[in-house]
Motif scaffolding. Sequence first.
Motif, mmCIF file in Angstrom:
data_model
loop_
_atom_site.group_PDB
_atom_site.id
_atom_site.type_symbol
_atom_site.label_atom_id
_atom_site.label_comp_id
_atom_site.label_asym_id
_atom_site.label_seq_id
_atom_site.Cartn_x
_atom_site.Cartn_y
_atom_site.Cartn_z
ATOM 1 N N PRO A 89 0.815 -1.218 0.000
ATOM 2 C CA PRO A 89 0.000 0.000 0.000
ATOM 3 C C PRO A 89 0.848 1.268 0.000
ATOM 4 C CG PRO A 89 -0.041 -1.071 2.154
ATOM 5 C CD PRO A 89 0.683 -1.996 1.235
ATOM 6 N N ASN A 90 0.214 2.413 -0.210
ATOM 7 C CA ASN A 90 0.920 3.699 -0.193
ATOM 8 C C ASN A 90 1.608 3.889 1.145
ATOM 9 O OD1 ASN A 90 -1.765 4.648 -2.050
ATOM 10 N ND2 ASN A 90 0.260 5.105 -2.771
ATOM 11 N N GLY A 91 2.834 4.388 1.071
ATOM 12 C CA GLY A 91 3.575 4.654 2.304
ATOM 13 C C GLY A 91 4.177 3.418 2.934
ATOM 14 N N ALA A 92 4.167 2.301 2.208
ATOM 15 C CA ALA A 92 4.700 1.055 2.763
ATOM 16 C C ALA A 92 6.214 1.079 2.880
ATOM 17 C CB ALA A 92 4.263 -0.133 1.903
ATOM 18 N N GLY A 93 6.862 1.935 2.102
ATOM 19 C CA GLY A 93 8.324 2.001 2.141
ATOM 20 C C GLY A 93 8.985 1.492 0.877
ATOM 21 N N LYS A 94 8.216 1.318 -0.184
ATOM 22 C CA LYS A 94 8.754 0.750 -1.430
ATOM 23 C C LYS A 94 9.798 1.666 -2.061
ATOM 24 C CE LYS A 94 4.608 0.623 -3.307
ATOM 25 N NZ LYS A 94 3.858 1.316 -2.244
ATOM 26 N N SER A 95 9.423 2.929 -2.223
ATOM 27 C CA SER A 95 10.379 3.868 -2.834
ATOM 28 C C SER A 95 11.592 4.061 -1.941
ATOM 29 C CB SER A 95 9.710 5.216 -3.091
ATOM 30 O OG SER A 95 8.642 5.057 -3.997
ATOM 31 N N THR A 96 11.350 4.068 -0.640
ATOM 32 C CA THR A 96 12.462 4.204 0.307
ATOM 33 C C THR A 96 13.465 3.066 0.108
ATOM 34 O OG1 THR A 96 10.950 5.234 1.865
ATOM 35 C CG2 THR A 96 13.027 4.422 2.747
ATOM 36 N N LEU A 97 12.945 1.874 -0.117
ATOM 37 C CA LEU A 97 13.819 0.721 -0.332
ATOM 38 C C LEU A 97 14.712 0.945 -1.556
ATOM 39 C CD1 LEU A 97 14.499 -2.071 0.711
ATOM 40 C CD2 LEU A 97 12.746 -3.011 -0.792
ATOM 41 N N GLU A 121 4.887 -1.654 -8.387
ATOM 42 C CA GLU A 121 3.727 -1.385 -9.216
ATOM 43 C C GLU A 121 2.459 -1.559 -8.398
ATOM 44 O OE1 GLU A 121 3.744 -0.130 -12.865
ATOM 45 O OE2 GLU A 121 1.928 0.094 -11.641
ATOM 46 N N HIS A 122 1.493 -0.669 -8.633
ATOM 47 C CA HIS A 122 0.183 -0.842 -8.005
ATOM 48 C C HIS A 122 -0.756 -1.596 -8.932
ATOM 49 C CE1 HIS A 122 0.749 1.433 -4.377
ATOM 50 N NE2 HIS A 122 1.275 2.444 -5.046
ATOM 51 N N ASP A 123 -0.476 -1.538 -10.226
ATOM 52 C CA ASP A 123 -1.342 -2.151 -11.224
ATOM 53 C C ASP A 123 -1.086 -3.667 -11.263
ATOM 54 O OD1 ASP A 123 -2.504 -3.112 -13.545
ATOM 55 O OD2 ASP A 123 -2.156 -1.244 -14.655
ATOM 56 N N PHE A 165 12.348 6.672 -11.833
ATOM 57 C CA PHE A 165 11.769 7.217 -10.610
ATOM 58 C C PHE A 165 10.244 7.274 -10.660
ATOM 59 C CE2 PHE A 165 16.093 8.498 -10.351
ATOM 60 C CZ PHE A 165 16.376 8.622 -8.999
ATOM 61 N N GLN A 166 9.664 7.419 -9.478
ATOM 62 C CA GLN A 166 8.204 7.474 -9.404
ATOM 63 C C GLN A 166 7.664 8.724 -10.094
ATOM 64 O OE1 GLN A 166 6.838 6.629 -5.474
ATOM 65 N NE2 GLN A 166 4.685 6.809 -6.004
ATOM 66 N N THR A 167 8.309 9.881 -9.843
ATOM 67 C CA THR A 167 8.018 11.048 -10.683
ATOM 68 C C THR A 167 9.209 11.184 -11.621
ATOM 69 O OG1 THR A 167 8.822 12.260 -8.776
ATOM 70 C CG2 THR A 167 6.523 12.543 -9.328
HETATM 71 N N1 LIG Z 1 13.149 11.507 2.909
HETATM 72 C C1 LIG Z 1 12.147 11.232 3.761
HETATM 73 N N2 LIG Z 1 12.039 11.893 4.927
HETATM 74 C C2 LIG Z 1 11.038 11.629 5.793
HETATM 75 N N3 LIG Z 1 10.102 10.703 5.584
HETATM 76 C C3 LIG Z 1 10.149 10.005 4.446
HETATM 77 C C4 LIG Z 1 11.169 10.238 3.470
HETATM 78 N N4 LIG Z 1 10.976 9.397 2.421
HETATM 79 C C5 LIG Z 1 9.890 8.691 2.737
HETATM 80 N N5 LIG Z 1 9.377 9.031 3.935
HETATM 81 C C6 LIG Z 1 8.221 8.426 4.612
HETATM 82 O O1 LIG Z 1 8.450 7.037 4.647
HETATM 83 C C7 LIG Z 1 7.255 6.326 4.376
HETATM 84 C C8 LIG Z 1 7.465 5.409 3.183
HETATM 85 O O2 LIG Z 1 7.523 6.209 2.012
HETATM 86 P P1 LIG Z 1 7.749 5.617 0.569
HETATM 87 O O3 LIG Z 1 7.853 6.764 -0.372
HETATM 88 O O4 LIG Z 1 8.864 4.666 0.588
HETATM 89 O O5 LIG Z 1 6.374 4.841 0.325
HETATM 90 P P2 LIG Z 1 5.917 4.043 -0.973
HETATM 91 O O6 LIG Z 1 5.707 2.650 -0.541
HETATM 92 O O7 LIG Z 1 6.824 4.285 -2.104
HETATM 93 O O8 LIG Z 1 4.500 4.717 -1.223
HETATM 94 P P3 LIG Z 1 3.773 5.094 -2.605
HETATM 95 O O9 LIG Z 1 3.097 3.873 -3.072
HETATM 96 O O10 LIG Z 1 2.812 6.150 -2.210
HETATM 97 O O11 LIG Z 1 4.831 5.591 -3.545
HETATM 98 C C9 LIG Z 1 6.182 7.363 4.159
HETATM 99 O O12 LIG Z 1 5.474 7.525 5.386
HETATM 100 C C10 LIG Z 1 6.959 8.616 3.820
HETATM 101 O O13 LIG Z 1 6.257 9.759 4.229
#
Ligand SMILES: Nc1ncnc2c1ncn2[C@@H]1O[C@H](COP(=O)(O)OP(=O)(O)OP(=O)(O)O)[C@@H](O)[C@H]1O
Lengths: 382, 252
Positions: B43-51, B209-211, B90-92
Amino acid sequence: MTKKVLESELFIMLLFAGAVLTMPLWLAPIGAGYPDLMQKFAIFGLFAIGYNVLFGLTGYLSFGHAAFLGVGSYAAVWSFKLLSMNVLPAIFFSMIFSGIFAYMIGFVSLRRSGIYFSILTLAFAQMSYNLAYSVLTPITNGETGLQLTLNDPRILDAASSNGGALPSPTLFGLKMSGFEGFYFCAVLLIIGFFIALKISRSPFGLVLKGIKSNQTRMKFTGFNTRPYLITAFVISGMYAGLAGSLMAVTDPLAGAERMQWTASGEVVLMTILGGVGTLVGPVLGAGIIKYFENIFSAFNDRSLHEVLAFLPDGMENIVVTLVRPFVGEGWHLTLGVLFMLVIIFLPGGIMQGIDRIFGKSKKKKAAEAAAATARMGEEQHG
Amino acid sequence: MAEAEENTVLHIADIHKSFGGLHALSDVDLQVKEGTTHAIIGPNGAGKSTLLNVVIGRLIPDTGAVVFDGEVITGKTPHEINQAGVARVFQTPEIFSDLTVFDNVIVPILSKRDGSYKFNPMAKLSAQKEAHDEAMKLIADFGLKADDPSGSLSRGDKRRLELAMCLSQHPRLLLLDEPTAGMSRHDTNSTIELLKKIKEGGMTKVIIEHDMHVVFSLADRISVLAEGRIIADGTPEEVKANPVVQEAYLGG
Ligand SMILES: Nc1ncnc2c1ncn2[C@@H]1O[C@H](COP(=O)(O)OP(=O)(O)OP(=O)(O)O)[C@@H](O)[C@H]1O
Ligand SMILES: [Mg+2]
């Protein structure tokens, strides 16, 4: 096909060289065809071209480039004092010293970007300016400025005595005053322009443009952006050093005021006025600002009345009163108004105006406008 | 830390990353096998992009390490990691929006060819024959136009351009962060076809991917991330059948 010819290096260089070398002809009707002023055009043109290698290609706005101008002048005068009145070693040492100096300032300033970078460069330049007046007096001769004296060693031209008069800079005996001086600077301007043209069309130049457009993307595309930025900074610093040495060639005297922040600001204005990132723009901007400075500032009440003598008497007085604040010491006002008009109506500088007149294809313009709007939108969204 | 298995190209080992009090990633351990497509959903905010940010060197993890091709890359700079063979969409979209489509594509080709720094200010860009041809071919393959200013492309085309930029480097590992978001159905399908083709070429991919249509058409393996933890990991069938996943993400 025609587009290809128009954009070819050879064509651009022929056109540019032709325009520069015939300056005495086409500048005479507007009162600017005399060597001293044209030499200034060439020198500040070089300064602005070099500045544009940094600002135009990488987008890094330096507020401290006058420092390199000053270093160039001091190095040139020292070369005249210690080595020879020949201008070539003077130019050589100016470029070397300003390059080293630019490396040191760039190395530190480029740790930051955006406004912090600008502030750092400004701080360094102001520091250099103040040091030149104080601690560095043995090198800069403080407020008096660094000058030639009869006791200078000049080890390379020891043989030639000048009958007790101060010698003047020469190119292997050719005096660097009047038209000779102008043509010498003009040739260097053409070479400097050619190098800038090559840089902007090289893979190296494209990397710099990439950094300007999206530095994050550059890093994740495998580029180590810092050494690229330092290189661009050093190149533009060396151009400034060259311009500074040519000032000393014109008049072998170097003072700290050359390093003041106003001088740094001037080159920013020149570049923006002409068109940031364009090839010819900075040269045009430099020419226009120096033209205003010299021509408009020379007007006084009498010369205004002379110029406007054809008007009926009452009218003449009114017009003189209206125009007076814009000329003489007021020339900055004219420049300010011109600058504002250009920025508001032609954010791409005078070159954008020229493009409009000579019609870049409509499609391209529309696309650029769309891109600009899109960017603004993105910025608003953070 | 789990031992690296055979054929592992990317090993994300026991990563933990928090932002202030927020645990964006906790004990994430993931192995991506050579030549496979590994999907990460959640789901959104799961941490995928962070990974992905941790993998490409944009973020330094609090604990744990990223091992790429047998070498620890945690702590390396983004450009070193890219030069080692990791590219990311990137996502954007991150493109050079002031430059033309052609320039956008030739820049990564030059990076691959010349390395992270090369001083060649007197070389002619237009004379770089091989790089030029490669860029033109890729642009044609993607149905883009070389002279178009990239800033005015549609969102979908910007994504495709970014994908073309990454592919031009022939990376060993391609990371895709929602590569079809904002695309029309038609463009999504052609992107799926394209990614399938690359898969035959043997490139390893991690795709977020969400799709689900995209995920199930491409993935060999799926990891499900929720609140910074991997809650399931397996083949598409296994993941689809997992009751925890259904509850947390697939929505029953
Ligand atoms: N640089 C940052 N500083 C502070 N918080 C962050 C940072 N990057 C991400 N977060 C937080 O970490 C959590 C995970 O974010 P992330 O972008 O990894 O989610 P995601 O799984 O990619 O979501 P989405 O599907 O919406 O892209 C979110 O709560 C986000 O607000
Ligand atoms: Mg995300």
